[in-house]
Design an enzyme around this catalytic site. Sequence first.
Site, PDB file in Angstrom:
ATOM      1  CB  CYS A  74      47.316  -0.949  13.136  1.00  0.00           C
ATOM      2  SG  CYS A  74      46.616  -2.590  13.286  1.00  0.00           S
ATOM      3  CD  GLU A  75      47.876  -0.450   5.895  1.00  0.00           C
ATOM      4  OE1 GLU A  75      47.339   0.592   5.512  1.00  0.00           O
ATOM      5  OE2 GLU A  75      48.824  -1.006   5.295  1.00  0.00           O
ATOM      6  CG  HIS A  76      48.818  -4.784   9.251  1.00  0.00           C
ATOM      7  ND1 HIS A  76      50.005  -4.304   9.744  1.00  0.00           N
ATOM      8  CD2 HIS A  76      48.883  -4.670   7.909  1.00  0.00           C
ATOM      9  CE1 HIS A  76      50.774  -3.934   8.729  1.00  0.00           C
ATOM     10  NE2 HIS A  76      50.118  -4.130   7.613  1.00  0.00           N
ATOM     11  CG  HIS A  77      45.892  -6.532  13.720  1.00  0.00           C
ATOM     12  ND1 HIS A  77      47.182  -6.074  13.558  1.00  0.00           N
ATOM     13  CD2 HIS A  77      45.952  -7.882  13.614  1.00  0.00           C
ATOM     14  CE1 HIS A  77      47.992  -7.104  13.379  1.00  0.00           C
ATOM     15  NE2 HIS A  77      47.273  -8.206  13.395  1.00  0.00           N
TER      16      HIS A  77
ATOM     17  CG  HIS B 186      51.561  -0.309  17.157  1.00  0.00           C
ATOM     18  ND1 HIS B 186      51.143  -0.137  15.852  1.00  0.00           N
ATOM     19  CD2 HIS B 186      52.565   0.580  17.357  1.00  0.00           C
ATOM     20  CE1 HIS B 186      51.886   0.810  15.275  1.00  0.00           C
ATOM     21  NE2 HIS B 186      52.755   1.256  16.171  1.00  0.00           N
TER      22      HIS B 186
ATOM     23  CD  GLN C 122      54.891   4.312  15.139  1.00  0.00           C
ATOM     24  OE1 GLN C 122      54.370   3.375  15.762  1.00  0.00           O
ATOM     25  NE2 GLN C 122      55.971   4.933  15.577  1.00  0.00           N
TER      26      GLN C 122
ATOM     27  CB  CYS D  80      47.499  -5.050  16.714  1.00  0.00           C
ATOM     28  SG  CYS D  80      48.916  -4.210  16.021  1.00  0.00           S
TER      29      CYS D  80
HETATM   30 ZN    ZN Z   1      48.183  -4.133  13.840  1.00  0.00          ZN
END
Ligand code: ZN
Length: 192
Positions: A81-84, A150, A122, A152
């Site tokens: 995931c690009e956020h975490h 996920h 996703q 995260c």
């Molecule tokens: Zn994430």
Amino acid sequence: MPRHRPDEGKIAELVRKLLEELGEDPSREGLLKTPSRVAKSLAFLTRGYAETPRKVLNGAVFTTGSDQMVVLRDIETYSLCEHHLLPFYGRCAVGYVARGRVLGVSKIARILECYARRLQIQERLTSQVAEAIAEATGAEGVGVVMECRHLCMMMRGVEKQNSVMTTSAMLGSFRSDPRTRQEFLSLARSTR
Ligand code: ZN
């Protein structure tokens, strides 16, 4: 998208600094090789940046008289995931109605890899796979359904360990014709 190959030496150096900042001693035995291992691992997990669907297909599109639906389901999916920068993983089903051109079966999975091995969300991953299959085959319709967990969400944040996120992308007849979409969704459903 950039065709990028990371400098593993530079990444290893950054990981060493990261370990220090986390309060660790990068020179202790267990961590000595960690920076280079992490660099190799990250290069592998993001190798999709160096690939394009055209490159992975390498001409493996075959002419056929068939206008039937092709469905490949339970394709294992791993991405970050690009956020975490934490993994999300699950499975993917891909279907299309050929218009005279079909893909070699392993190539559907290769197209998925090409986009999954990048930093992703996703929803975008699902659409990119659908669009790439549509472009490669000229299919009259394409559907992609993805179900992922996920980390995260599971390890941090709301800590919801059993939630599964489902995303779908429907193109052409899969979007416009409810019967085609329904046929795909019933074939895509895992029997496991
Ligand atoms: Zn994430």
